[in-house]
Design an enzyme around this catalytic site. Structure first.
Site, mmCIF file in Angstrom:
data_model
loop_
_atom_site.group_PDB
_atom_site.id
_atom_site.type_symbol
_atom_site.label_atom_id
_atom_site.label_comp_id
_atom_site.label_asym_id
_atom_site.label_seq_id
_atom_site.Cartn_x
_atom_site.Cartn_y
_atom_site.Cartn_z
ATOM 1 N N GLU A 129 -8.778 -7.023 -8.806
ATOM 2 C CA GLU A 129 -9.519 -6.298 -7.765
ATOM 3 C C GLU A 129 -10.092 -5.036 -8.387
ATOM 4 O OE1 GLU A 129 -6.994 -4.748 -4.629
ATOM 5 O OE2 GLU A 129 -5.393 -4.279 -6.027
ATOM 6 N N LYS A 144 0.865 -1.178 0.000
ATOM 7 C CA LYS A 144 0.000 0.000 0.000
ATOM 8 C C LYS A 144 0.905 1.233 0.000
ATOM 9 C CE LYS A 144 -4.469 1.228 1.926
ATOM 10 N NZ LYS A 144 -5.158 1.370 0.659
HETATM 11 N N1 PMP Z 1 -7.632 -2.872 -3.000
HETATM 12 C C1 PMP Z 1 -7.079 -1.657 -3.087
HETATM 13 C C2 PMP Z 1 -6.321 -1.283 -4.296
HETATM 14 C C3 PMP Z 1 -7.221 -0.748 -2.036
HETATM 15 O O1 PMP Z 1 -6.674 0.473 -2.102
HETATM 16 C C4 PMP Z 1 -7.972 -1.136 -0.897
HETATM 17 C C5 PMP Z 1 -8.115 -0.205 0.264
HETATM 18 N N2 PMP Z 1 -8.759 0.968 -0.051
HETATM 19 C C6 PMP Z 1 -8.555 -2.404 -0.872
HETATM 20 C C7 PMP Z 1 -8.341 -3.252 -1.934
HETATM 21 C C8 PMP Z 1 -9.340 -2.867 0.295
HETATM 22 O O2 PMP Z 1 -8.480 -3.088 1.384
HETATM 23 P P1 PMP Z 1 -8.947 -2.878 2.877
HETATM 24 O O3 PMP Z 1 -10.085 -3.777 3.100
HETATM 25 O O4 PMP Z 1 -7.760 -3.238 3.688
HETATM 26 O O5 PMP Z 1 -9.327 -1.450 3.018
#
Ligand code: PMP
Length: 311
Positions: free
Chosen positions: A203, A170
């Site tokens: 995703e 991230k």
């Molecule tokens: N994929 C991406 C690219 C993201 O930036 C996020 C978070 N905003 C998610 C999936 C979801 O992750 P999380 O459940 O940890 O927020």
């Protein structure tokens, strides 16, 4: 009547301006939003060199704080960025920022940049990271999406190769997701489905993807190019604990089009049903039974699970 309305409007305005500015925790100090500034030489800005997390608090409970801090540390470790705070110090900073801003329900953004350097790429020229915590409100999608489901579209921009910029990290380098978001918005959709370079489902721009087929809850393995979403993991755990079989599966668009149900998960979005993808109706075209059950279980979890703070 007109005078009355305008004076109440005026007093409302006065009330609004009397609101103190939100406080940002920046490099160890609380500063008003307008004064929270970092250098134009910061490599987070110049190169997207840094890491971040998005976290939620629900009624004074910070959801999965530890998991977010672990992911932050792991992202930083991989890009060889030494976090300036320990996990405990970061947790304290988050709690204090929420308290100072009197927020029971919040979206929390934690950012650590490489810091101020010169115009070259070399991170060794950045002496110390800049870090900050922003607490705010977030409304990502309209209420109707949760009630009736949302429609998404596959975009041409493929998800970053794990061998190039691994989507498991991230980092502040989100242009891959932003390009996909722009493409979705150009076609009047609020979210984009992203495939990996082999054409498998990866995703969405800010959410993980799930489908339900014949009672089996499925989501792509993250090695295909997805963030290890913390909401994704919470949903997998909830499904398994509640007798809903759940598996990581390699998925194609064909699998999604012919699923009984589909939904997205993310810290900001929570769990949002998807009822149409690329013009194909998913299942019955409305939020499915399993999705609704998981939405409700997730909501219950956010109400009782988390790190508590008092205002
Ligand atoms: N994929 C991406 C690219 C993201 O930036 C996020 C978070 N905003 C998610 C999936 C979801 O992750 P999380 O459940 O940890 O927020």
């Amino acid at each position: 009547m007109a005078i009355h309305r305008s004076s109440s409007h005026k007093s409302k305005k006065l009330l609004q301006t009397a609101q103190p500015e939100p406080l940002i925790y920046l490099n160890g100090e609380f500063v008003p939003k307008g004064e929270a500034k970092i250098s134009v030489f910061d490599h987070g800005l110049l190169y997207g060199d840094g890491v971040f997390e998005g976290i939620r608090s629900y009624n004074c409970l910070i959801f999965k704080l530890n998991e977010h801090l672990i992911r932050l540390r792991e992202s930083a470790h991989t890009i060889m960025l030494k976090l300036p705070l320990t996990a405990e110090e970061m947790a304290d900073a988050i709690v204090e920022t929420l308290k100072r801003n009197h927020l029971r329900d919040a979206y929390i953004r934690v950012v650590v940049t490489r810091g101020e350097g010169d115009l070259g790429l070399d991170p060794a020229n950045c002496k110390s990271p800049n870090y900050f915590v922003i607490t705010d409100k977030i409304v990502l999608y309209p209420e109707s999406f949760y009630r009736d489901g949302m429609e998404i579209i596959t975009v041409p921009t493929v998800r970053n190769l794990p061998e190039a910029i691994n989507p498991a990290l991230k980092t502040l380098n989100y242009l891959n997701n932003i390009m996909a978001k722009i493409e979705a918005k150009n076609s009047n959709y609020k979210e984009a489905l992203m495939l990996n370079h082999q054409g498998y489902v990866a995703e969405c721009t800010g959410d993980n993807v799930f489908l339900v087929k014949n009672g089996l809850v499925q989501t792509p393995p993250t090695y295909l190019g997805a963030l290890r979403g913390i909401t994704r993991q919470a949903i997998m755990d909830l499904a398994l604990r509640n007798d809903m079989p759940c598996q990581e599966r390699i998925l194609t668009r064909h699998d999604l089009f012919n699923a009984d149900e589909a939904f997205l998960t993310g810290t900001a979005a929570e769990v949002v049903p998807v009822v149409k993808i690329d013009g194909r109706q998913i299942g019955k075209g409305k939020p499915g039974k399993v999705t609704r059950k998981l939405m409700s279980l997730f909501q219950d979890l956010t109400r009782k699970d988390g790190v508590r703070y008092t205002l």
